[in-house]
Design a protein around this motif. Sequence first.
Motif, PDB file in Angstrom:
ATOM      1  N   ARG A 103      34.892  50.577  70.195  1.00 19.87           N
ATOM      2  CA  ARG A 103      35.101  51.742  69.327  1.00 19.87           C
ATOM      3  C   ARG A 103      36.386  52.416  69.735  1.00 19.87           C
ATOM      4  O   ARG A 103      36.565  52.767  70.900  1.00 19.87           O
ATOM      5  CB  ARG A 103      33.981  52.777  69.520  1.00 19.87           C
ATOM      6  N   ALA A 134      25.011  53.998  67.414  1.00 18.38           N
ATOM      7  CA  ALA A 134      25.481  55.387  67.331  1.00 18.38           C
ATOM      8  C   ALA A 134      25.944  55.685  65.900  1.00 18.38           C
ATOM      9  O   ALA A 134      25.119  56.016  65.042  1.00 18.38           O
ATOM     10  CB  ALA A 134      26.568  55.603  68.377  1.00 18.38           C
ATOM     11  N   GLY A 191      30.503  61.347  69.510  1.00 16.79           N
ATOM     12  CA  GLY A 191      29.912  60.078  69.067  1.00 16.79           C
ATOM     13  C   GLY A 191      28.929  59.492  70.057  1.00 16.79           C
ATOM     14  O   GLY A 191      28.598  58.301  69.978  1.00 16.79           O
ATOM     15  N   TYR A 192      28.416  60.310  70.986  1.00 17.35           N
ATOM     16  CA  TYR A 192      27.382  59.843  71.921  1.00 17.35           C
ATOM     17  C   TYR A 192      26.001  60.244  71.414  1.00 17.35           C
ATOM     18  O   TYR A 192      25.827  61.323  70.829  1.00 17.35           O
ATOM     19  CB  TYR A 192      27.602  60.424  73.327  1.00 17.35           C
ATOM     20  N   ILE A 193      25.032  59.368  71.674  1.00 15.15           N
ATOM     21  CA  ILE A 193      23.660  59.643  71.253  1.00 15.15           C
ATOM     22  C   ILE A 193      23.036  60.670  72.197  1.00 15.15           C
ATOM     23  O   ILE A 193      23.192  60.586  73.419  1.00 15.15           O
ATOM     24  CB  ILE A 193      22.831  58.341  71.231  1.00 15.15           C
ATOM     25  N   GLY A 198      24.101  57.829  77.920  1.00 18.61           N
ATOM     26  CA  GLY A 198      25.518  57.824  78.312  1.00 18.61           C
ATOM     27  C   GLY A 198      26.215  56.587  77.796  1.00 18.61           C
ATOM     28  O   GLY A 198      25.807  56.004  76.795  1.00 18.61           O
ATOM     29  N   ASP A 199      27.285  56.195  78.493  1.00 18.95           N
ATOM     30  CA  ASP A 199      28.056  55.030  78.054  1.00 18.95           C
ATOM     31  C   ASP A 199      27.427  53.766  78.630  1.00 18.95           C
ATOM     32  O   ASP A 199      27.504  53.504  79.832  1.00 18.95           O
ATOM     33  CB  ASP A 199      29.517  55.159  78.517  1.00 18.95           C
ATOM     34  N   GLY A 201      28.026  50.478  78.321  1.00 16.63           N
ATOM     35  CA  GLY A 201      28.908  49.461  78.912  1.00 16.63           C
ATOM     36  C   GLY A 201      29.342  49.865  80.317  1.00 16.63           C
ATOM     37  O   GLY A 201      29.284  49.077  81.263  1.00 16.63           O
TER      38      GLY A 201
HETATM   39  N1  URA Z   1      28.028  53.990  72.950  1.00 19.56           N
HETATM   40  C1  URA Z   1      27.397  54.226  74.118  1.00 19.56           C
HETATM   41  O1  URA Z   1      27.539  53.459  75.083  1.00 19.56           O
HETATM   42  N2  URA Z   1      26.627  55.325  74.202  1.00 19.56           N
HETATM   43  C2  URA Z   1      26.439  56.175  73.176  1.00 19.56           C
HETATM   44  O2  URA Z   1      25.699  57.161  73.326  1.00 19.56           O
HETATM   45  C3  URA Z   1      27.108  55.895  71.966  1.00 19.56           C
HETATM   46  C4  URA Z   1      27.897  54.791  71.878  1.00 19.56           C
END
Ligand code: URA
Length: 208
Positions: A103, A134, A191-193, A198-199, A201
């Motif tokens: 993204r 997301a 754009g995070y849930i 969290g992230d 990846g």
């Molecule tokens: N990607 C993620 O890794 N976490 C999110 O909350 C949204 C997109």
Amino acid sequence: MHKVVILDHPLIQHKMAKIRDKNTGTKDFRESVSEISGLITYEITRDLETVPKEIETPITPMIANVLKRQVVIVPILRAGLGMVEGIQTIIPTAKIGHIGLYRDEETLEPKVYYAKFPEGVENSVVILVDPMLATAGSASKAIDILKESKVKDIRYVGLVGCPEGVARLKKDHPDVPIYLAALDSHLNEQGYIVPGLGDCGDRLFGTK
Ligand code: URA
Ligand code: PRP
């Protein structure tokens, strides 16, 4: 009717609590993502077609049932990679394809950098995996790519989704069933849930 299934078995919820916890480190996070992926595999494959096959048990010949079609697991890189091993443990004959997407941090638009699938993917059952749904930009783009490769049976499988992502995916690809371990409250401005985890990846690969 569009199929959206939330796989909230108690064992899955228990392991989801672990990956949501910010104090869970990379090793435990990765192991739990893999375990959850194994647990959800029974439900996402419940309707796979079988065909009769003649076999012989030590006692007598019989007609048994075996899977009719090849299964292909397609992770969206990077985070989808964390789900592959758990699913493949349950379906060891599954082949693996890859779609590389990220993204754009400002526009949140998906950028494609890689796509490769096993031969015969068009006639296979494709399990598209990515832990986070997301905005659904990534999942929708990945499904576009699979459809361009003439894949007809696509199932999207994620761990955490949100209403915005589910609505977008339903609109873009009404034929693709959505399986999630949890449906969260909403997306934040980045754009995070929320509450999310969290992230994904970064937490899987220890990059932050
Ligand atoms: N990607 C993620 O890794 N976490 C999110 O909350 C949204 C997109
Ligand atoms: C994350 C996640 C999904 C995507 C979901 O990937 O793994 O692929 O975001 O967001 P969307 O539904 O809004 O498209 P990211 O782009 O951070 O790349 P990474 O997996 O390489 O970390």
